[in-house]
Design a protein around this motif. Structure first.
Motif, mmCIF file in Angstrom:
data_model
loop_
_atom_site.group_PDB
_atom_site.id
_atom_site.type_symbol
_atom_site.label_atom_id
_atom_site.label_comp_id
_atom_site.label_asym_id
_atom_site.label_seq_id
_atom_site.Cartn_x
_atom_site.Cartn_y
_atom_site.Cartn_z
ATOM 1 N N UNK A 42 -27.565 -2.202 31.367
ATOM 2 C CA UNK A 42 -28.720 -3.018 31.723
ATOM 3 C C UNK A 42 -28.576 -3.523 33.156
ATOM 4 N N UNK A 43 -29.626 -3.390 34.000
ATOM 5 C CA UNK A 43 -29.530 -3.887 35.373
ATOM 6 C C UNK A 43 -29.334 -5.401 35.403
ATOM 7 N N UNK A 44 -28.580 -5.866 36.383
ATOM 8 C CA UNK A 44 -28.421 -7.303 36.606
ATOM 9 C C UNK A 44 -29.091 -7.663 37.918
ATOM 10 N N UNK A 45 -29.466 -8.926 38.049
ATOM 11 C CA UNK A 45 -30.211 -9.361 39.234
ATOM 12 C C UNK A 45 -29.386 -9.226 40.500
ATOM 13 N N UNK A 46 -28.128 -9.631 40.419
ATOM 14 C CA UNK A 46 -27.228 -9.561 41.572
ATOM 15 C C UNK A 46 -25.909 -8.944 41.140
ATOM 16 N N UNK A 47 -25.307 -8.120 41.994
ATOM 17 C CA UNK A 47 -24.034 -7.489 41.620
ATOM 18 C C UNK A 47 -22.971 -8.479 41.178
ATOM 19 N N UNK A 48 -22.950 -9.687 41.767
ATOM 20 C CA UNK A 48 -21.870 -10.613 41.424
ATOM 21 C C UNK A 48 -21.936 -11.100 39.979
ATOM 22 N N UNK A 49 -23.030 -10.775 39.265
ATOM 23 C CA UNK A 49 -23.110 -11.137 37.854
ATOM 24 C C UNK A 49 -22.128 -10.336 36.996
ATOM 25 N N UNK A 50 -21.575 -9.244 37.532
ATOM 26 C CA UNK A 50 -20.590 -8.472 36.761
ATOM 27 C C UNK A 50 -19.184 -9.038 36.924
ATOM 28 N N UNK A 51 -18.994 -9.958 37.869
ATOM 29 C CA UNK A 51 -17.664 -10.520 38.095
ATOM 30 C C UNK A 51 -17.162 -11.208 36.834
ATOM 31 N N UNK A 52 -15.902 -10.975 36.522
ATOM 32 C CA UNK A 52 -15.303 -11.539 35.331
ATOM 33 C C UNK A 52 -15.231 -10.568 34.175
ATOM 34 N N UNK A 53 -16.035 -9.489 34.230
ATOM 35 C CA UNK A 53 -15.960 -8.473 33.178
ATOM 36 C C UNK A 53 -14.609 -7.774 33.222
ATOM 37 N N UNK A 54 -14.174 -7.450 34.428
ATOM 38 C CA UNK A 54 -12.851 -6.862 34.658
ATOM 39 C C UNK A 54 -12.121 -7.743 35.653
ATOM 40 N N UNK A 55 -10.872 -8.034 35.359
ATOM 41 C CA UNK A 55 -10.043 -8.786 36.301
ATOM 42 C C UNK A 55 -8.825 -7.951 36.645
ATOM 43 N N UNK A 56 -8.544 -7.857 37.926
ATOM 44 C CA UNK A 56 -7.387 -7.100 38.387
ATOM 45 C C UNK A 56 -6.577 -7.955 39.349
ATOM 46 N N UNK A 57 -5.304 -7.640 39.446
ATOM 47 C CA UNK A 57 -4.453 -8.144 40.520
ATOM 48 C C UNK A 57 -3.856 -6.918 41.179
ATOM 49 N N UNK A 58 -4.145 -6.748 42.455
ATOM 50 C CA UNK A 58 -3.742 -5.546 43.175
ATOM 51 C C UNK A 58 -2.762 -5.904 44.281
ATOM 52 N N UNK A 59 -1.661 -5.169 44.329
ATOM 53 C CA UNK A 59 -0.691 -5.351 45.407
ATOM 54 C C UNK A 59 -0.524 -4.027 46.137
#
Length: 398
Positions: free
Chosen positions: A100-117
């Motif tokens: 489903x489309x979201x109004x702004x891309x930042x609405x997907x934040x929190x669905x996946x969390x990563x820590x990248x080094x």
């Protein structure tokens, strides 16, 4: 939390690629330039809407293509969620969540969390303050996605305030070093209008800036114990790692904050307004905002010495790695769930002792993605699935 499947189209060197994943250790092996980092970069982008390698989206789109697509299936608590991002350089990016489309891309934040080094993270110790501010703010958003909006609002206010200082500089300079007193002649209308507008932007900057500063200080207070423990484990107790916050507020407040105090938002708001008043003449002279969270820094120390300029190469690597592992442990504690840990070409930069200690620290993580040029770079204790990456092809190895 883990990623079950990644697919990309016209992303970096890939016309198209499908990448099945599973919990545990996954290692991508391939010589430099073959495309292994591009895959973990795509996973990181799904989580943060940004790349750890470049500041804009244009390099992420395959040369000759108009857009890039990243799709990931994220599994959390047994439930799957499809995240899809459409990267459109020069135009607005688009996002879908569960198709489903979201109004702004930042609405997907929190669905996946990563820590990248990655090797680029050495800049956390040796680089400019902007690198350390970004680390803090990215972790804020990973912890609570709503801070992405606050961060965006602050950046917008800062740009507009700087534009005012620049455009109105000739008017503002007129009598800038003279403060009207009772009985003085009123300032000319143009300058009075510009100063009034500047006062409005001061209030906006202080309102949002105090929220961001408060969140950073609380985050740093929570992160400190995890950093001390992570650095101690990585370095085998060679030195004590510490971190403090260097604020651009007036001296007394800056000293309190550096000592670990976390003032309330209202106090920070008032202090930021007072600081902006104090530096007004210098801001008018230079045409740029000189106080606020955008001027702050993290001070990293080893024992009694600052890490920047004094830490050896190995110590700098350990400190940067300690910051990322501390971030991982903090998110794990807050969420009750493991973020995805990504180690991009890291083991080659560590000596044998640090490699083995890092391997022991990550053995119980739900999902770890590792890239390496050769198998020998990865400790034998990290057993899991391995993929060979060559010229944009991803092939599982037995």
């Amino acid at each position: 939390m883990h990623v079950r499947h990644l697919s990309v189209a016209d992303f970096r060197s890939y016309t198209a690629a499908e990448f099945p994943l599973q919990p545990g250790i996954t290692t991508l092996v391939g010589l430099n330039g073959q495309g292994k980092t591009n895959l973990v970069e795509a996973i990181g982008y799904l989580a943060t809407l940004s790349s750890h390698r470049v500041a804009t989206d244009q390099p992420l789109v395959r040369f000759g293509a108009e857009q890039a697509i990243i799709r990931g299936v994220v599994v959390r608590d047994g439930r799957e969620t499809l995240v899809e991002l459409e990267l459109n350089p020069g135009r607005a990016n688009r996002a879908r969540l569960g198709r489903s489309p979201v109004t702004r891309p930042r609405e997907v934040l929190g669905t996946l969390r990563t820590v990248l080094f990655a090797p680029e993270d050495l800049a956390l110790v040796k680089g400019d303050p902007s690198e350390r501010r970004r680390f803090l703010d990215d972790l804020l958003v990973a912890r609570q996605p709503r801070w992405a909006g606050v961060r965006a609002d602050y950046d917008k206010i800062l740009r507009q305030r700087n534009a005012l200082l620049k455009s109105a500089q000739p008017v503002l300079r007129r009598g800038a070093r003279h403060r009207p007193r009772p009985g003085d002649e009123p300032a000319d209308d143009a300058r009075a209008s510009a100063l009034h507008t500047l006062d409005i932007w001061n209030e906006n900057l202080a309102t949002v800036g105090s929220q961001l500063l408060y969140a950073r200080l609380r985050l740093l207070r929570d992160l400190g114990p995890y950093l001390a423990k992570a650095y101690d484990e990585v370095s085998a107790g060679q030195s004590d790692a510490r971190v403090s916050y260097r604020s651009s507020l007036r001296e007394e407040s800056a000293e309190r904050i550096a000592a670990g105090d976390v003032p309330e938002i209202g106090e920070l708001h008032a202090e930021l307004l007072a600081t902006l008043t104090q530096v007004r003449d210098r801001e008018i002279e230079r045409g740029v905002s000189l106080a606020g969270p955008h001027r702050d820094d993290l001070v990293l120390g080893l024992g009694d010495l600052p890490a920047k300029g004094y830490a050896s190469h190995g110590e700098s690597w350990s400190f940067a790695l300690g910051l990322k592992l501390a971030a991982y442990q903090l998110l794990r504690h807050d969420l009750g769930d493991d973020p995805v840990l990504i180690l991009d070409d890291v083991f080659a930069e560590l000596d044998t002792g640090r490699r083995e200690r890092l391997a022991a620290m990550i053995a119980d993580c739900e999902q770890v993605l590792i890239t390496a040029a050769v198998d020998a770079d990865v400790p034998a204790s990290l057993v899991g699935q391995t993929f060979a990456v060559s010229l944009g092809t991803v092939v599982p190895r037995e």
